[in-house]
Design a protein around this motif. Sequence first.
Motif, PDB file in Angstrom:
ATOM      1  N   TYR A  95       0.237  19.229  -3.099  1.00  0.00           N
ATOM      2  CA  TYR A  95      -0.026  18.378  -4.415  1.00  0.00           C
ATOM      3  C   TYR A  95       0.875  17.072  -4.095  1.00  0.00           C
ATOM      4  N   ASP A  96       1.358  16.713  -2.891  1.00  0.00           N
ATOM      5  CA  ASP A  96       1.881  15.519  -2.243  1.00  0.00           C
ATOM      6  C   ASP A  96       3.407  15.083  -2.943  1.00  0.00           C
ATOM      7  N   MET A  97       3.955  16.164  -3.482  1.00  0.00           N
ATOM      8  CA  MET A  97       5.184  15.902  -4.499  1.00  0.00           C
ATOM      9  C   MET A  97       6.338  15.349  -3.412  1.00  0.00           C
ATOM     10  N   PRO A  98       6.519  16.001  -2.345  1.00  0.00           N
ATOM     11  CA  PRO A  98       7.571  15.187  -1.448  1.00  0.00           C
ATOM     12  C   PRO A  98       7.495  13.864  -1.374  1.00  0.00           C
ATOM     13  N   ARG A  99       6.321  13.261  -1.176  1.00  0.00           N
ATOM     14  CA  ARG A  99       6.244  11.847  -0.666  1.00  0.00           C
ATOM     15  C   ARG A  99       6.326  11.078  -2.017  1.00  0.00           C
ATOM     16  N   GLU A 100       5.663  11.653  -3.172  1.00  0.00           N
ATOM     17  CA  GLU A 100       5.780  11.159  -4.547  1.00  0.00           C
ATOM     18  C   GLU A 100       6.956  11.039  -5.052  1.00  0.00           C
ATOM     19  N   THR A 101       7.929  12.112  -4.552  1.00  0.00           N
ATOM     20  CA  THR A 101       9.107  12.000  -5.374  1.00  0.00           C
ATOM     21  C   THR A 101      10.112  10.828  -4.766  1.00  0.00           C
ATOM     22  N   ILE A 102       9.918  10.802  -3.341  1.00  0.00           N
ATOM     23  CA  ILE A 102      10.789   9.919  -2.610  1.00  0.00           C
ATOM     24  C   ILE A 102      10.046   8.432  -2.870  1.00  0.00           C
ATOM     25  N   TRP A 103       8.867   8.532  -3.073  1.00  0.00           N
ATOM     26  CA  TRP A 103       8.132   7.076  -3.694  1.00  0.00           C
ATOM     27  C   TRP A 103       9.109   6.504  -4.725  1.00  0.00           C
ATOM     28  N   GLN A 104       8.783   7.577  -5.680  1.00  0.00           N
ATOM     29  CA  GLN A 104       9.457   7.075  -7.211  1.00  0.00           C
ATOM     30  C   GLN A 104      10.740   6.843  -7.134  1.00  0.00           C
ATOM     31  N   LEU A 105      11.565   7.162  -6.045  1.00  0.00           N
ATOM     32  CA  LEU A 105      12.971   6.868  -6.432  1.00  0.00           C
ATOM     33  C   LEU A 105      13.267   5.571  -5.546  1.00  0.00           C
ATOM     34  N   SER A 106      12.225   5.068  -4.684  1.00  0.00           N
ATOM     35  CA  SER A 106      12.385   4.112  -3.833  1.00  0.00           C
ATOM     36  C   SER A 106      11.577   2.760  -3.780  1.00  0.00           C
ATOM     37  N   HIS A 107      10.449   2.819  -4.729  1.00  0.00           N
ATOM     38  CA  HIS A 107       9.596   1.897  -4.763  1.00  0.00           C
ATOM     39  C   HIS A 107       9.929   0.278  -5.280  1.00  0.00           C
ATOM     40  N   THR A 108      10.887   0.748  -6.382  1.00  0.00           N
ATOM     41  CA  THR A 108      11.425  -0.658  -6.865  1.00  0.00           C
ATOM     42  C   THR A 108      12.379  -1.418  -5.807  1.00  0.00           C
ATOM     43  N   ILE A 109      12.974  -0.577  -5.110  1.00  0.00           N
ATOM     44  CA  ILE A 109      13.840  -1.387  -4.062  1.00  0.00           C
ATOM     45  C   ILE A 109      13.140  -2.059  -2.992  1.00  0.00           C
ATOM     46  N   MET A 110      12.044  -1.283  -2.508  1.00  0.00           N
ATOM     47  CA  MET A 110      11.010  -1.675  -1.670  1.00  0.00           C
ATOM     48  C   MET A 110      10.513  -3.041  -2.022  1.00  0.00           C
ATOM     49  N   GLU A 111       9.969  -2.941  -3.300  1.00  0.00           N
ATOM     50  CA  GLU A 111       9.234  -4.227  -3.797  1.00  0.00           C
ATOM     51  C   GLU A 111       9.918  -5.452  -3.685  1.00  0.00           C
ATOM     52  N   ARG A 112      11.309  -5.290  -3.980  1.00  0.00           N
ATOM     53  CA  ARG A 112      12.293  -6.480  -4.077  1.00  0.00           C
ATOM     54  C   ARG A 112      12.267  -6.869  -2.638  1.00  0.00           C
ATOM     55  N   GLU A 113      12.238  -6.035  -1.629  1.00  0.00           N
ATOM     56  CA  GLU A 113      12.494  -6.363  -0.343  1.00  0.00           C
ATOM     57  C   GLU A 113      11.303  -6.863   0.315  1.00  0.00           C
ATOM     58  N   ALA A 114      10.296  -6.451  -0.261  1.00  0.00           N
ATOM     59  CA  ALA A 114       8.774  -6.833   0.404  1.00  0.00           C
ATOM     60  C   ALA A 114       8.700  -8.353  -0.295  1.00  0.00           C
ATOM     61  N   ARG A 115       9.263  -8.793  -1.068  1.00  0.00           N
ATOM     62  CA  ARG A 115       8.969 -10.188  -1.598  1.00  0.00           C
ATOM     63  C   ARG A 115       9.586 -11.196  -0.780  1.00  0.00           C
ATOM     64  N   GLU A 116      10.563 -10.819  -0.068  1.00  0.00           N
ATOM     65  CA  GLU A 116      11.293 -11.752   1.062  1.00  0.00           C
ATOM     66  C   GLU A 116      10.593 -11.363   2.586  1.00  0.00           C
ATOM     67  N   CYS A 117      10.510  -9.979   2.872  1.00  0.00           N
ATOM     68  CA  CYS A 117       9.733  -9.492   3.897  1.00  0.00           C
ATOM     69  C   CYS A 117      10.449 -10.039   5.050  1.00  0.00           C
ATOM     70  N   ALA A 118      11.804  -9.806   5.173  1.00  0.00           N
ATOM     71  CA  ALA A 118      12.682 -10.305   6.169  1.00  0.00           C
ATOM     72  C   ALA A 118      12.999  -8.985   6.996  1.00  0.00           C
ATOM     73  N   ASP A 119      12.551  -8.968   8.169  1.00  0.00           N
ATOM     74  CA  ASP A 119      12.922  -7.937   9.177  1.00  0.00           C
ATOM     75  C   ASP A 119      14.307  -8.063   9.670  1.00  0.00           C
ATOM     76  N   PRO A 120      15.069  -6.963   9.426  1.00  0.00           N
ATOM     77  CA  PRO A 120      16.557  -7.028   9.697  1.00  0.00           C
ATOM     78  C   PRO A 120      16.683  -6.861  11.172  1.00  0.00           C
ATOM     79  N   GLY A 121      15.969  -6.540  11.856  1.00  0.00           N
ATOM     80  CA  GLY A 121      15.974  -6.374  13.385  1.00  0.00           C
ATOM     81  C   GLY A 121      16.589  -5.084  13.763  1.00  0.00           C
ATOM     82  N   ARG A 122      16.869  -4.262  13.103  1.00  0.00           N
ATOM     83  CA  ARG A 122      17.191  -2.832  13.220  1.00  0.00           C
ATOM     84  C   ARG A 122      16.896  -2.069  12.113  1.00  0.00           C
ATOM     85  N   SER A 123      17.191  -0.508  12.554  1.00  0.00           N
ATOM     86  CA  SER A 123      16.820   0.383  11.317  1.00  0.00           C
ATOM     87  C   SER A 123      17.762   0.195  10.363  1.00  0.00           C
ATOM     88  N   THR A 124      17.236   0.193   9.115  1.00  0.00           N
ATOM     89  CA  THR A 124      17.863   0.257   7.804  1.00  0.00           C
ATOM     90  C   THR A 124      17.307   1.066   6.948  1.00  0.00           C
TER      91      THR A 124
END
Length: 190
Positions: A95-124
């Motif tokens: 039922y894709d719960m692992p991906r859905e769970t991690i997504w629900q815990l992360s998507h608001t932070i990702m959306e904030r970062e996506a507004r700028e879309c600035a590549d940090p140049g390293r893994s982060t």
Amino acid sequence: MGSYAVRRGRERVPGWFHGGMQFLALVVLLVCVALFWQVGIDGRMPVLVALWAALGLLTALAALLGLVGIVRYHTFFAALKVPLFIAALGVLIWYDMPRETIWQLSHTIMEREARECADPGRSTHVGLYTIVRMAARDGGCLFYTKSGDGTGIGYAFFPGDPPPQLGPPAPHGTAYQPWHEFWYRFTDEA
């Protein structure tokens, strides 16, 4: 008769067997949790393969010991823990719960970062994901997660129009699949 006596032709369950089954169940549970996490964060292929192989070996050992317990000691409950953990993991992945769970815990932070879309140049870390690269492309922002199988995969944010290529990509292109609202999963074959 005392508790150490043989009852109705059954042998008393030895402590080593009970402790061994409990330990084995705990290790299987930990591997299941690690697999849940790795599947949810698009973990690297070698890690996933190693965890699935470990789960397979532990399952075989648990089946062998569980069979001994059922036949010799009539201990059904001790033999059921490992299959229940594995069945639960299978249902959660189905039922894709692992991906859905991690997504629900992360998507608001990702959306904030996506507004700028600035590549940090390293893994982060963005939310719970390890992002190896961010790229502005096709009018959106792509977050590349670490998969290690040579293919770029991740999440793409398109706040306005959807990406230009939904479905299978052209050769050496990017395929987008709808995920949540303005978000898409992508595979980059470039």
